[in-house]
Design a protein around this motif. Structure first.
Motif, PDB file in Angstrom:
ATOM      1  N   VAL A 455      34.445  37.391  40.732  1.00 14.92           N
ATOM      2  CA  VAL A 455      34.745  38.767  41.138  1.00 14.92           C
ATOM      3  C   VAL A 455      35.780  38.773  42.259  1.00 14.92           C
ATOM      4  O   VAL A 455      36.755  39.545  42.233  1.00 14.92           O
ATOM      5  CB  VAL A 455      33.457  39.496  41.582  1.00 14.92           C
ATOM      6  CG1 VAL A 455      33.790  40.883  42.133  1.00 14.92           C
ATOM      7  CG2 VAL A 455      32.485  39.607  40.416  1.00 14.92           C
ATOM      8  N   ARG A 456      35.575  37.925  43.235  1.00  9.46           N
ATOM      9  CA  ARG A 456      36.523  37.864  44.345  1.00  9.46           C
ATOM     10  C   ARG A 456      37.884  37.333  43.892  1.00  9.46           C
ATOM     11  O   ARG A 456      38.930  37.763  44.391  1.00  9.46           O
ATOM     12  CB  ARG A 456      35.953  36.991  45.464  1.00  9.46           C
ATOM     13  CG  ARG A 456      34.797  37.669  46.198  1.00  9.46           C
ATOM     14  CD  ARG A 456      34.213  36.805  47.294  1.00  9.46           C
ATOM     15  NE  ARG A 456      33.212  37.552  48.059  1.00  9.46           N
ATOM     16  CZ  ARG A 456      32.530  37.057  49.085  1.00  9.46           C
ATOM     17  NH1 ARG A 456      32.743  35.795  49.474  1.00  9.46           N
ATOM     18  NH2 ARG A 456      31.639  37.797  49.726  1.00  9.46           N
ATOM     19  N   SER A 457      37.889  36.425  42.960  1.00  6.75           N
ATOM     20  CA  SER A 457      39.160  35.913  42.437  1.00  6.75           C
ATOM     21  C   SER A 457      39.947  37.019  41.751  1.00  6.75           C
ATOM     22  O   SER A 457      41.172  37.110  41.889  1.00  6.75           O
ATOM     23  CB  SER A 457      38.910  34.754  41.467  1.00  6.75           C
ATOM     24  OG  SER A 457      38.373  33.639  42.147  1.00  6.75           O
ATOM     25  N   GLN A 458      39.222  37.861  40.997  1.00  7.15           N
ATOM     26  CA  GLN A 458      39.895  38.989  40.348  1.00  7.15           C
ATOM     27  C   GLN A 458      40.454  39.955  41.384  1.00  7.15           C
ATOM     28  O   GLN A 458      41.565  40.477  41.241  1.00  7.15           O
ATOM     29  CB  GLN A 458      38.924  39.725  39.415  1.00  7.15           C
ATOM     30  CG  GLN A 458      39.556  40.875  38.637  1.00  7.15           C
ATOM     31  CD  GLN A 458      40.673  40.422  37.718  1.00  7.15           C
ATOM     32  OE1 GLN A 458      40.492  39.517  36.901  1.00  7.15           O
ATOM     33  NE2 GLN A 458      41.857  41.033  37.838  1.00  7.15           N
ATOM     34  N   TRP A 459      39.690  40.173  42.457  1.00 10.28           N
ATOM     35  CA  TRP A 459      40.172  41.057  43.526  1.00 10.28           C
ATOM     36  C   TRP A 459      41.431  40.472  44.171  1.00 10.28           C
ATOM     37  O   TRP A 459      42.382  41.193  44.469  1.00 10.28           O
ATOM     38  CB  TRP A 459      39.075  41.250  44.574  1.00 10.28           C
ATOM     39  CG  TRP A 459      39.484  42.211  45.664  1.00 10.28           C
ATOM     40  CD1 TRP A 459      39.304  43.561  45.684  1.00 10.28           C
ATOM     41  CD2 TRP A 459      40.181  41.868  46.876  1.00 10.28           C
ATOM     42  NE1 TRP A 459      39.841  44.093  46.837  1.00 10.28           N
ATOM     43  CE2 TRP A 459      40.396  43.077  47.583  1.00 10.28           C
ATOM     44  CE3 TRP A 459      40.638  40.685  47.419  1.00 10.28           C
ATOM     45  CZ2 TRP A 459      41.038  43.111  48.815  1.00 10.28           C
ATOM     46  CZ3 TRP A 459      41.294  40.721  48.639  1.00 10.28           C
ATOM     47  CH2 TRP A 459      41.492  41.922  49.332  1.00 10.28           C
ATOM     48  N   LEU A 460      41.424  39.184  44.387  1.00  7.78           N
ATOM     49  CA  LEU A 460      42.601  38.537  44.970  1.00  7.78           C
ATOM     50  C   LEU A 460      43.814  38.702  44.062  1.00  7.78           C
ATOM     51  O   LEU A 460      44.927  38.949  44.532  1.00  7.78           O
ATOM     52  CB  LEU A 460      42.323  37.046  45.213  1.00  7.78           C
ATOM     53  CG  LEU A 460      41.342  36.726  46.343  1.00  7.78           C
ATOM     54  CD1 LEU A 460      40.985  35.242  46.342  1.00  7.78           C
ATOM     55  CD2 LEU A 460      41.923  37.116  47.696  1.00  7.78           C
ATOM     56  N   VAL A 464      46.222  40.537  46.615  1.00  3.31           N
ATOM     57  CA  VAL A 464      46.834  39.563  47.527  1.00  3.31           C
ATOM     58  C   VAL A 464      47.980  38.862  46.802  1.00  3.31           C
ATOM     59  O   VAL A 464      47.906  38.596  45.606  1.00  3.31           O
ATOM     60  CB  VAL A 464      45.779  38.549  48.029  1.00  3.31           C
ATOM     61  CG1 VAL A 464      46.434  37.401  48.778  1.00  3.31           C
ATOM     62  CG2 VAL A 464      44.762  39.246  48.923  1.00  3.31           C
ATOM     63  N   ASP A 465      49.034  38.547  47.539  1.00  2.00           N
ATOM     64  CA  ASP A 465      50.228  37.980  46.917  1.00  2.00           C
ATOM     65  C   ASP A 465      50.148  36.476  46.690  1.00  2.00           C
ATOM     66  O   ASP A 465      50.735  35.953  45.744  1.00  2.00           O
ATOM     67  CB  ASP A 465      51.454  38.285  47.792  1.00  2.00           C
ATOM     68  CG  ASP A 465      51.716  39.784  47.880  1.00  2.00           C
ATOM     69  OD1 ASP A 465      52.156  40.360  46.879  1.00  2.00           O
ATOM     70  OD2 ASP A 465      51.458  40.365  48.953  1.00  2.00           O
ATOM     71  N   TYR A 466      49.416  35.776  47.571  1.00  2.00           N
ATOM     72  CA  TYR A 466      49.407  34.318  47.441  1.00  2.00           C
ATOM     73  C   TYR A 466      48.183  33.756  48.135  1.00  2.00           C
ATOM     74  O   TYR A 466      47.726  34.299  49.155  1.00  2.00           O
ATOM     75  CB  TYR A 466      50.671  33.728  48.076  1.00  2.00           C
ATOM     76  CG  TYR A 466      51.011  32.335  47.606  1.00  2.00           C
ATOM     77  CD1 TYR A 466      51.448  32.107  46.307  1.00  2.00           C
ATOM     78  CD2 TYR A 466      50.913  31.242  48.470  1.00  2.00           C
ATOM     79  CE1 TYR A 466      51.783  30.837  45.878  1.00  2.00           C
ATOM     80  CE2 TYR A 466      51.241  29.966  48.045  1.00  2.00           C
ATOM     81  CZ  TYR A 466      51.675  29.766  46.742  1.00  2.00           C
ATOM     82  OH  TYR A 466      52.008  28.514  46.308  1.00  2.00           O
ATOM     83  N   VAL A 504      42.116  33.714  36.274  1.00  2.00           N
ATOM     84  CA  VAL A 504      42.552  35.106  36.394  1.00  2.00           C
ATOM     85  C   VAL A 504      44.042  35.215  36.711  1.00  2.00           C
ATOM     86  O   VAL A 504      44.603  36.314  36.685  1.00  2.00           O
ATOM     87  CB  VAL A 504      41.721  35.878  37.439  1.00  2.00           C
ATOM     88  CG1 VAL A 504      40.258  35.910  37.043  1.00  2.00           C
ATOM     89  CG2 VAL A 504      41.896  35.281  38.830  1.00  2.00           C
ATOM     90  N   GLY A 505      44.677  34.094  37.055  1.00  5.91           N
ATOM     91  CA  GLY A 505      46.129  34.099  37.266  1.00  5.91           C
ATOM     92  C   GLY A 505      46.582  34.355  38.680  1.00  5.91           C
ATOM     93  O   GLY A 505      47.711  34.811  38.905  1.00  5.91           O
ATOM     94  N   VAL A 506      45.726  34.043  39.678  1.00  2.00           N
ATOM     95  CA  VAL A 506      46.127  34.218  41.073  1.00  2.00           C
ATOM     96  C   VAL A 506      47.207  33.188  41.420  1.00  2.00           C
ATOM     97  O   VAL A 506      47.015  31.993  41.183  1.00  2.00           O
ATOM     98  CB  VAL A 506      44.918  34.035  42.014  1.00  2.00           C
ATOM     99  CG1 VAL A 506      45.361  34.110  43.474  1.00  2.00           C
ATOM    100  CG2 VAL A 506      43.847  35.074  41.725  1.00  2.00           C
TER     101      VAL A 506
END
Length: 711
Positions: A455-460, A464-466, A504-506
């Motif tokens: 969930v937090r990864s998706q939010w990032l 968030v840019d990087y 998720v592609g962060v």
């Protein structure tokens, strides 16, 4: 008469001038204006010059028409087109120099001066000529022409040397001076083989009988075409040296900016005007690196020795001009007469950063052996008031700039994701506030990755840019160097978070801290990342002797080992499609006198530090970087301390002054030089900086190809 003249209301000649002695006339093309201006202003300083006639001969009316008349009422400016260029025949509209000169002579004659002097844009006469003209009984005067190759060297055409009475010599005599009462003929030069046969023409008085010609030896007539940018001319060797330079200051200033770099190779007292360094690659192969020119090239030992001599103050001699190294230095503009200014850091009167590093807490769930902050399991959290004030401050500052860009980092202190709610709230606020202010904001999170989830990864990914993930990659290294507070291996938690970020592609990178304990395993770490898959960026950074690392001498990085192993890992990473870098690889693209101009790092207690590594009073070196405090609803800054920090630059340290990496490294991060309140004169990573930069220069010279290391 089909011409335009710029009229000045008051044409009265300046008092104190012998206004009837001589008129000087010019025919000037559009490209020659700046050069002619130097000559004209020089002649205006002579009291014996009664008038100056300037004919602009281009096909367009010059924008400068009238500018010189404003300097002095003796200047008369005209424009009339006489065609365009010598490369075009007259019949097709080429420049007709004969008609242009005849026109200028008619205008000069109307000034009713005793003598008439023809002067080209790239030449001038010395003031002593006026005294000679006053007493001469000649009708026509031919002067020696000194073709300057430098401030005090000149060349003459041997075949044009003429011996006159009493064995005196006149160099390249030219007929440029005659009494106004005689009207010359402007003739084609029969030796002329150009498409445009007016390219070279001569002034003749052959049609007038009993005319008295006098030859004037000595230094009166100066020609500077070799000092100008006329690269099609081969610059000859000097034939003579003058005891002092005849060039007025206006020419010095002009030639410093506009002179032909190709003439410098023949100049006396030419020296390096910018930093140039030689880097030994072994086997008679060297790199010549000019950081402030942003260029480099290869040379041999002979060339390297010449660079070394020049850097020590040696001048270029006549015999050096044919050396390839001198030619290459000339091409990059590294040789000259006047040292160029260097990068510097200016003091400020107001602190208005557009980047913020927010240390939301000093708490951490890990016990990394080299933690610079010596963080602990639970030490407070930033209030929303302080977070909001920090974000507003940098966005407001950015809104006042042309770029309108702000940057935010969430960092420790401790582990920022332990304050997850604050991260979410701060991000939402700064995005909205920056949008209202018309500011673009870039947000980066630095995390140990132990408390992330899907969930937090998706939010990032959405907000968030990087992300920078601190991770030692190899399981046993992660367990030994970056354990959880209770001593457990943190590897499984971090690898799970890494895969979720990937899924998720962060956009993210892995940051691995390297000491002598794991320097030899960087290549292995790259191979391991390749097996994991989907990792495109790895940063290997040498450990800094701060915080916990300062208590363990065995953990300080062995620099040469780092360079060797890092470059091997970088080469292998390129083969696998993984970009391997460190902060030093970016140095090649940065030039400055100061590595950092003072951070705006805000701790959870409201302390503002010029470096995020020194955010607590119990950290050795804190007082050096403490620059402010948040209290009573606003930030209070110690501007003297900020300027003191900014004033510590690459020029502060003697060892930096001769280092080829000085302007790229810029003195290195100041935090790596601090011990208590003392600033160490030697940097902790100098060998790494030099080793990596030398390799990066080679990569650039080889077309950005990632090279196998030469160690």
């Amino acid at each position: 008469m089909n011409c335009n003249q710029y009229n000045v209301p008051d044409r009265s000649v300046h008092s104190g001038t012998n206004n009837k002695l001589a008129v000087i006339w010019y025919v000037v093309s559009e490209q020659e204006y700046d050069t002619a201006k130097c000559s004209i202003l020089t002649h205006l300083s002579y009291k014996w010059v009664g008038a100056i006639v300037v004919v602009y001969s281009g096909i367009r009316e010059p924008i400068q028409l009238g500018e010189l008349s404003e300097y002095d009422c003796r200047v008369f400016e005209y424009w009339q087109s006489f065609g365009d260029g010598y490369e075009t025949p007259l019949i097709e509209g080429g420049f007709d120099q004969i008609k242009a000169r005849e026109f200028a002579i008619s205008l000069a004659t109307s000034q009713n001066c005793l003598w008439m002097i023809h002067c080209d844009a790239d030449e001038f006469f010395l003031n002593d000529l006026g005294e000679f003209l006053t007493s001469s009984d000649a009708d026509v005067i031919k002067t020696s022409v000194y073709h300057l190759l430098s401030e005090n060297t000149f060349w003459v055409q041997t075949k044009q040397v003429k011996y006159i009475e009493d064995g005196e010599i006149i160099f390249s005599p030219r007929l440029r001076i005659w009494r106004t009462k005689f009207e010359p003929e402007i003739l084609y030069d029969q030796r002329n083989s150009n498409i445009n046969n007016t390219r070279h023409c001569i002034t003749s008085f052959a049609h007038i009988s009993s005319i008295k010609t006098e030859y004037l030896p000595g230094l009166y007539h100066i020609h500077i075409h070799f000092l100008l940018y006329k690269s099609k001319w081969d610059v000859p060797k000097p034939e003579g040296i003058l005891s002092e330079s005849p060039l007025p200051k206006i020419y010095h200033d002009f030639l410093n900016e506009n002179g032909n770099p190709n003439y410098h190779i023949n100049q006396v007292n030419i020296e390096l005007i910018t930093d140039v360094f030689e880097i030994d690659l072994g086997e008679d192969k060297w790199i010549v690196y000019a950081p402030l020119r942003g260029t480099a090239f290869y040379t041999d030992t002979l060339g390297a020795n010449m660079i070394r001599g020049l850097r020590k103050g040696q001048f270029v001699n006549y015999s050096d001009y044919s050396m390839p190294i001198i030619e290459q230095l000339t091409v990059i503009g590294a040789l000259g007469r006047k040292k160029e200014s260097e990068p510097k850091v200016n003091l400020i009167t107001e602190f208005k950063p557009v980047e913020a590093t927010l240390l939301f807490n000093e708490s951490c769930n890990m016990g990394c052996s080299y933690c610079y902050a010596s963080s602990k399991p639970s030490i407070g959290e930033m209030t929303w008031e302080l977070a909001e004030a920090s974000l507003r401050f940098v966005v407001d500052n950015a809104a006042d700039t042309l770029e309108k860009n702000a940057s935010i980092r969430y960092l420790g202190g401790g582990e920022p994701t332990l304050s997850w709610d604050l991260i979410e709230r701060a991000t939402k606020f700064v995005r909205n506030y920056a949008n209202q202010k018309g500011v673009s904001v870039w947000i980066r999170l630095i995390t140990n990755g132990t408390v992330l989830n899907s969930v937090r990864s998706q939010w990032l990914f959405d907000n968030v840019d990087y992300v920078t993930l601190s991770f030692e990659i190899l399981p046993e290294l992660q367990g030994n160097l970056r354990p959880l507070v209770g001593g457990q291996n943190s590897y499984d938690r971090v690898i799970k978070s890494l895969k979720e970020l990937k899924e998720v592609g962060v956009p993210f990178e892995i940051r691995s801290t390297v000491s002598e304990k794991n320097a030899s395993r960087m290549l292995e770490a790259v191979e391991f990342c390749n097996e994991i898959g989907g990792i495109s960026e790895i940063r290997f950074e040498p450990v800094s002797s701060i915080g916990r690392a300062s208590f363990d001498e065995g953990i300080s990085s062995e620099q040469k080992a780092f360079v060797r192993e890092f470059l091997n890992a970088r080469f292998r990473g390129n083969e696998l499609g993984i970009h391997v870098r460190c902060k030093m690889t970016r140095n090649i693209d940065r030039i400055g006198a100061r590595f950092c101009e003072a951070e705006f790092a805000v701790s959870y207690t409201g302390i503002v530090s010029a470096c995020h590594r020194y955010s607590r009073k119990d950290i050795d070196g804190f007082e050096t970087f403490h620059i402010g405090q948040y209290s009573d609803g606003h930030f209070n800054f110690n501007l003297d301390q900020i300027n003191k920090i900014r004033g510590i630059s690459v020029n502060t340290f003697d060892e930096c002054k001769t280092c080829f990496a000085k302007w790229n490294c810029a003195g290195e991060c100041l935090s790596k030089r601090v011990t208590g309140t003392s600033i160490n004169t030697k940097g902790s990573h100098c060998d790494i900086v030099r080793g990596v930069l030398a390799h990066m220069i080679q990569e650039r010279l080889n077309g950005e190809e990632i090279l196998a290391p030469i160690i």
